[in-house]
Design a protein around this motif. Structure first.
Motif, PDB file in Angstrom:
ATOM      1  N   LEU A 387      -2.351  30.029  -4.959  1.00  0.00           N
ATOM      2  CA  LEU A 387      -2.922  28.753  -5.389  1.00  0.00           C
ATOM      3  C   LEU A 387      -3.642  28.900  -6.730  1.00  0.00           C
ATOM      4  O   LEU A 387      -3.786  27.920  -7.465  1.00  0.00           O
ATOM      5  N   VAL A 388      -4.099  30.117  -7.023  1.00  0.00           N
ATOM      6  CA  VAL A 388      -4.727  30.372  -8.316  1.00  0.00           C
ATOM      7  C   VAL A 388      -3.662  30.494  -9.401  1.00  0.00           C
ATOM      8  O   VAL A 388      -3.817  29.996 -10.516  1.00  0.00           O
ATOM      9  N   GLU A 389      -2.553  31.137  -9.070  1.00  0.00           N
ATOM     10  CA  GLU A 389      -1.458  31.295 -10.028  1.00  0.00           C
ATOM     11  C   GLU A 389      -0.759  29.967 -10.302  1.00  0.00           C
ATOM     12  O   GLU A 389      -0.244  29.750 -11.393  1.00  0.00           O
ATOM     13  N   GLY A 390      -0.744  29.087  -9.318  1.00  0.00           N
ATOM     14  CA  GLY A 390      -0.030  27.818  -9.461  1.00  0.00           C
ATOM     15  C   GLY A 390      -0.876  26.742 -10.120  1.00  0.00           C
ATOM     16  O   GLY A 390      -2.098  26.839 -10.195  1.00  0.00           O
ATOM     17  N   GLU A 391      -0.196  25.708 -10.597  1.00  0.00           N
ATOM     18  CA  GLU A 391      -0.842  24.527 -11.174  1.00  0.00           C
ATOM     19  C   GLU A 391      -0.613  23.288 -10.319  1.00  0.00           C
ATOM     20  O   GLU A 391      -1.129  22.224 -10.625  1.00  0.00           O
ATOM     21  N   GLY A 392       0.178  23.461  -9.247  1.00  0.00           N
ATOM     22  CA  GLY A 392       0.474  22.316  -8.395  1.00  0.00           C
ATOM     23  C   GLY A 392       1.510  22.692  -7.360  1.00  0.00           C
ATOM     24  O   GLY A 392       1.725  23.878  -7.070  1.00  0.00           O
ATOM     25  N   LEU A 393       2.159  21.672  -6.807  1.00  0.00           N
ATOM     26  CA  LEU A 393       3.130  21.852  -5.734  1.00  0.00           C
ATOM     27  C   LEU A 393       4.438  21.160  -6.096  1.00  0.00           C
ATOM     28  O   LEU A 393       4.433  20.036  -6.609  1.00  0.00           O
ATOM     29  N   ALA A 394       5.544  21.833  -5.819  1.00  0.00           N
ATOM     30  CA  ALA A 394       6.870  21.225  -5.964  1.00  0.00           C
ATOM     31  C   ALA A 394       7.297  20.710  -4.598  1.00  0.00           C
ATOM     32  O   ALA A 394       7.325  21.468  -3.625  1.00  0.00           O
ATOM     33  N   LEU A 395       7.613  19.420  -4.520  1.00  0.00           N
ATOM     34  CA  LEU A 395       7.957  18.784  -3.244  1.00  0.00           C
ATOM     35  C   LEU A 395       9.470  18.747  -3.070  1.00  0.00           C
ATOM     36  O   LEU A 395      10.186  18.180  -3.900  1.00  0.00           O
ATOM     37  N   VAL A 396       9.933  19.370  -1.974  1.00  0.00           N
ATOM     38  CA  VAL A 396      11.349  19.322  -1.611  1.00  0.00           C
ATOM     39  C   VAL A 396      11.453  18.497  -0.337  1.00  0.00           C
ATOM     40  O   VAL A 396      10.953  18.892   0.717  1.00  0.00           O
ATOM     41  N   GLU A 397      12.093  17.333  -0.433  1.00  0.00           N
ATOM     42  CA  GLU A 397      12.117  16.365   0.658  1.00  0.00           C
ATOM     43  C   GLU A 397      12.832  16.918   1.890  1.00  0.00           C
ATOM     44  O   GLU A 397      13.660  17.841   1.806  1.00  0.00           O
ATOM     45  N   ALA A 398      12.529  16.311   3.038  1.00  0.00           N
ATOM     46  CA  ALA A 398      13.052  16.792   4.320  1.00  0.00           C
ATOM     47  C   ALA A 398      14.570  16.838   4.338  1.00  0.00           C
ATOM     48  O   ALA A 398      15.176  17.790   4.853  1.00  0.00           O
ATOM     49  N   GLU A 399      15.221  15.823   3.759  1.00  0.00           N
ATOM     50  CA  GLU A 399      16.673  15.739   3.844  1.00  0.00           C
ATOM     51  C   GLU A 399      17.378  16.624   2.807  1.00  0.00           C
ATOM     52  O   GLU A 399      18.591  16.830   2.878  1.00  0.00           O
ATOM     53  N   ARG A 400      16.620  17.146   1.878  1.00  0.00           N
ATOM     54  CA  ARG A 400      17.222  17.957   0.814  1.00  0.00           C
ATOM     55  C   ARG A 400      17.306  19.410   1.257  1.00  0.00           C
ATOM     56  O   ARG A 400      16.328  19.978   1.748  1.00  0.00           O
ATOM     57  N   ILE A 401      18.461  20.032   1.066  1.00  0.00           N
ATOM     58  CA  ILE A 401      18.633  21.412   1.513  1.00  0.00           C
ATOM     59  C   ILE A 401      18.789  22.376   0.344  1.00  0.00           C
ATOM     60  O   ILE A 401      18.691  23.590   0.537  1.00  0.00           O
ATOM     61  N   ARG A 402      19.001  21.858  -0.860  1.00  0.00           N
ATOM     62  CA  ARG A 402      19.247  22.743  -1.996  1.00  0.00           C
ATOM     63  C   ARG A 402      18.658  22.169  -3.273  1.00  0.00           C
ATOM     64  O   ARG A 402      18.756  20.961  -3.515  1.00  0.00           O
ATOM     65  N   VAL A 403      18.017  23.025  -4.034  1.00  0.00           N
ATOM     66  CA  VAL A 403      17.560  22.677  -5.376  1.00  0.00           C
ATOM     67  C   VAL A 403      18.241  23.624  -6.344  1.00  0.00           C
ATOM     68  O   VAL A 403      18.143  24.854  -6.197  1.00  0.00           O
ATOM     69  N   GLU A 404      18.938  23.073  -7.316  1.00  0.00           N
ATOM     70  CA  GLU A 404      19.588  23.877  -8.344  1.00  0.00           C
ATOM     71  C   GLU A 404      18.764  23.824  -9.624  1.00  0.00           C
ATOM     72  O   GLU A 404      18.097  22.818  -9.904  1.00  0.00           O
ATOM     73  N   PRO A 405      18.793  24.892 -10.425  1.00  0.00           N
ATOM     74  CA  PRO A 405      18.077  24.862 -11.702  1.00  0.00           C
ATOM     75  C   PRO A 405      18.504  23.664 -12.551  1.00  0.00           C
ATOM     76  O   PRO A 405      19.696  23.358 -12.660  1.00  0.00           O
ATOM     77  N   GLY A 406      17.510  22.969 -13.103  1.00  0.00           N
ATOM     78  CA  GLY A 406      17.780  21.801 -13.932  1.00  0.00           C
ATOM     79  C   GLY A 406      17.757  20.488 -13.177  1.00  0.00           C
ATOM     80  O   GLY A 406      17.609  19.424 -13.788  1.00  0.00           O
ATOM     81  N   GLU A 407      17.914  20.543 -11.843  1.00  0.00           N
ATOM     82  CA  GLU A 407      17.839  19.314 -11.053  1.00  0.00           C
ATOM     83  C   GLU A 407      16.391  18.837 -10.959  1.00  0.00           C
ATOM     84  O   GLU A 407      15.459  19.653 -10.970  1.00  0.00           O
ATOM     85  N   PRO A 408      16.184  17.511 -10.831  1.00  0.00           N
ATOM     86  CA  PRO A 408      14.804  17.024 -10.727  1.00  0.00           C
ATOM     87  C   PRO A 408      14.164  17.421  -9.402  1.00  0.00           C
ATOM     88  O   PRO A 408      14.809  17.410  -8.350  1.00  0.00           O
ATOM     89  N   VAL A 409      12.891  17.776  -9.485  1.00  0.00           N
ATOM     90  CA  VAL A 409      12.099  18.064  -8.301  1.00  0.00           C
ATOM     91  C   VAL A 409      10.722  17.437  -8.518  1.00  0.00           C
ATOM     92  O   VAL A 409      10.216  17.386  -9.646  1.00  0.00           O
ATOM     93  N   GLY A 410      10.134  16.897  -7.461  1.00  0.00           N
ATOM     94  CA  GLY A 410       8.837  16.250  -7.590  1.00  0.00           C
ATOM     95  C   GLY A 410       7.715  17.264  -7.767  1.00  0.00           C
ATOM     96  O   GLY A 410       7.634  18.229  -7.001  1.00  0.00           O
ATOM     97  N   PHE A 411       6.857  17.036  -8.774  1.00  0.00           N
ATOM     98  CA  PHE A 411       5.746  17.955  -9.027  1.00  0.00           C
ATOM     99  C   PHE A 411       4.428  17.220  -8.812  1.00  0.00           C
ATOM    100  O   PHE A 411       4.201  16.148  -9.374  1.00  0.00           O
ATOM    101  N   LEU A 412       3.570  17.797  -7.971  1.00  0.00           N
ATOM    102  CA  LEU A 412       2.221  17.265  -7.716  1.00  0.00           C
ATOM    103  C   LEU A 412       1.229  18.223  -8.345  1.00  0.00           C
ATOM    104  O   LEU A 412       1.067  19.361  -7.882  1.00  0.00           O
ATOM    105  N   SER A 413       0.554  17.801  -9.390  1.00  0.00           N
ATOM    106  CA  SER A 413      -0.417  18.687 -10.045  1.00  0.00           C
ATOM    107  C   SER A 413      -1.670  18.787  -9.199  1.00  0.00           C
ATOM    108  O   SER A 413      -2.045  17.854  -8.478  1.00  0.00           O
TER     109      SER A 413
END
Length: 420
Positions: A387-413
């Motif tokens: 949590l010290v190294e991070g600046e926030g959280l990346a949210l991966v929705e329940a129905e999503r199973i894969r995130v590829e580089p360059g795809e949008p992902v929700g960021f919560l600072s």
């Protein structure tokens, strides 16, 4: 709140959308805290209890927007520059010009001064040339320039702030501008805070094998104290059912909210949720969120109960994304869930469907300036330094199973989550 049936170890995990819906329903059932009137100096962070209605126009009079020369627009030449005779005296903030400026004349006027009688336009000093007791205004000057009109910011009788506004410095500034020195606000929530577990040690005490220092209470108290809450710290609860039951009932008798960490899972020593389920009402206790599966909400007596996970990261994340907005709503603010900002992912990630995941992350700028969300590689629920190294959280929705580089992902600072 629902009955004991929801405290079923075989029941499925509650999806995040349903968790939020149940928290919204709990807010609708709750009684807002009473109203008290406090001085502006004590109102920061509190919840406004009634709309703030302006008793007057702001500004209260037409005033000068720049340092320059005030004159009537009817004095401007139809073409070419305009030469105006300079009157003695000047208009300054707090010191109005006493006379009336006749056509063909100008008077020195400083920022914030009331517009002198007979004028409606101000030319900046830098735009003009003074020579032989006259001022030369350049051609094409716009009528009404650099004049602030009465009420252009706020009209008398207008609602400036809505009830439920959490008061920040800018809101207090508006109240002061209206001449108000006290505001009606909701009383702070009284919150009883405790950690649970025989393995826990108070920071500053001697270390012992098999024990861990209690970080959760330190984090949670610091987070609670940024909210309109008065916190009573009840320390560490032992894994003894009667001691836990006594704490819960005593806290329920004198608090609006009870917040605990650990003791909310299936273990034989996890007495908190079991006691709330037996003696009160437990709405839910297992959610489809990682980190944070054992997150409980219920009621005991008049107090709302919030049970957070025992792992420090899970406890912090659940507090930030669920408990914090819930508590603000119980305190009288509108219930607003954190809104992630879509940004391109700088990582690949795979997960099973059906569970929302919050990955610790930070932002990194590419050479061309595009922001990427980078995942913090160390992400166990007990790795608090992530949590010290991070600046926030990346949210991966329940129905999503894969995130590829360059795809949008929700960021919560963490700033958006109140943890900056």
């Amino acid at each position: 709140m629902t009955n004991d049936a929801c405290f079923d170890p075989e029941a499925g995990l509650l999806p995040l959308a349903e968790v939020r819906a149940r928290l919204e329903a709990a807010v609708m059932r709750a009684t807002p805290p009473p109203v008290e009137t406090v001085p502006l100096a004590e109102a920061r962070g509190r919840i406004l209890a009634a709309p703030l209605v302006s008793p007057r126009d702001v500004p209260a009079f037409d005033n000068v927007a720049v340092d320059g020369w005030a004159f009537a627009a009817t004095s401007l030449a139809a073409s070419g520059p305009t030469r105006l005779s300079i009157l003695a005296g000047r208009a300054a903030a707090g010191h109005p010009f006493e006379g009336t400026v006749p056509p063909g004349h100008a008077v020195e006027a400083l920022t914030g001064a009331p517009m002198p009688a007979g004028t409606d336009t101000v030319a900046m000093w830098e735009e003009c040339r003074v020579e032989d007791g006259t001022v030369l205004v350049p051609a094409g000057f716009r009528a009404g320039a650099n004049r602030r009109r009465a009420g252009e910011d706020v009209r008398a009788g207008a609602a400036v702030l809505e009830a439920g506004t959490r008061l920040g410095p800018q809101h207090l500034g508006v109240a002061a501008e209206l001449g108000l020195d006290r505001l009606p606000v909701r009383a702070p929530l009284s919150v009883a805070l405790a950690s649970s577990g025989d393995e826990l040690l108070e920071p500053g005490t001697s270390f012992a094998p098999g024990r861990v220092y209690d970080a959760n209470r330190t984090i949670l108290r610091a987070l609670l104290e940024t909210l309109p809450c008065r916190v009573v710290d009840h320390g560490i609860l032992p894994d003894e059912s009667e001691r836990v039951r006594r704490f819960l009932h005593e806290a329920a008798g004198g608090s609006d909210v009870i917040v605990s960490s650990a003791g909310a899972s299936k273990g034989a020593a996890d007495h908190l949720t079991g006691t709330v389920a037996r003696d009160g009402a437990l709405d839910f206790w297992q959610i489809a969120l990682k980190p944070g599966r054992p997150f409980a909400v219920g009621r005991l007596g008049r107090a709302v109960y919030i049970g957070l996970p025992g792992n420090p990261v899970a406890a912090t994340v659940c507090f930030l994304v669920l408990a914090r907005p819930f508590l603000l709503a119980l305190a009288g603010a509108p219930l607003r869930w954190p809104q992630p900002i879509p940004l391109p992912a700088g990582f690949a990630f795979t997960k099973p469907p059906g569970r929302t995941e919050l990955l610790r992350a930070r932002l990194e700028a590419e050479p061309e300036g595009r922001l990427l969300v980078r995942r913090i590689p160390r992400e166990g629920s007990g790795i608090l330094t992530s949590l010290v190294e991070g600046e926030g959280l990346a949210l991966v929705e329940a129905e999503r199973i894969r995130v590829e580089p360059g795809e949008p992902v929700g960021f919560l600072s963490f700033a958006e989550l109140g943890c900056a």
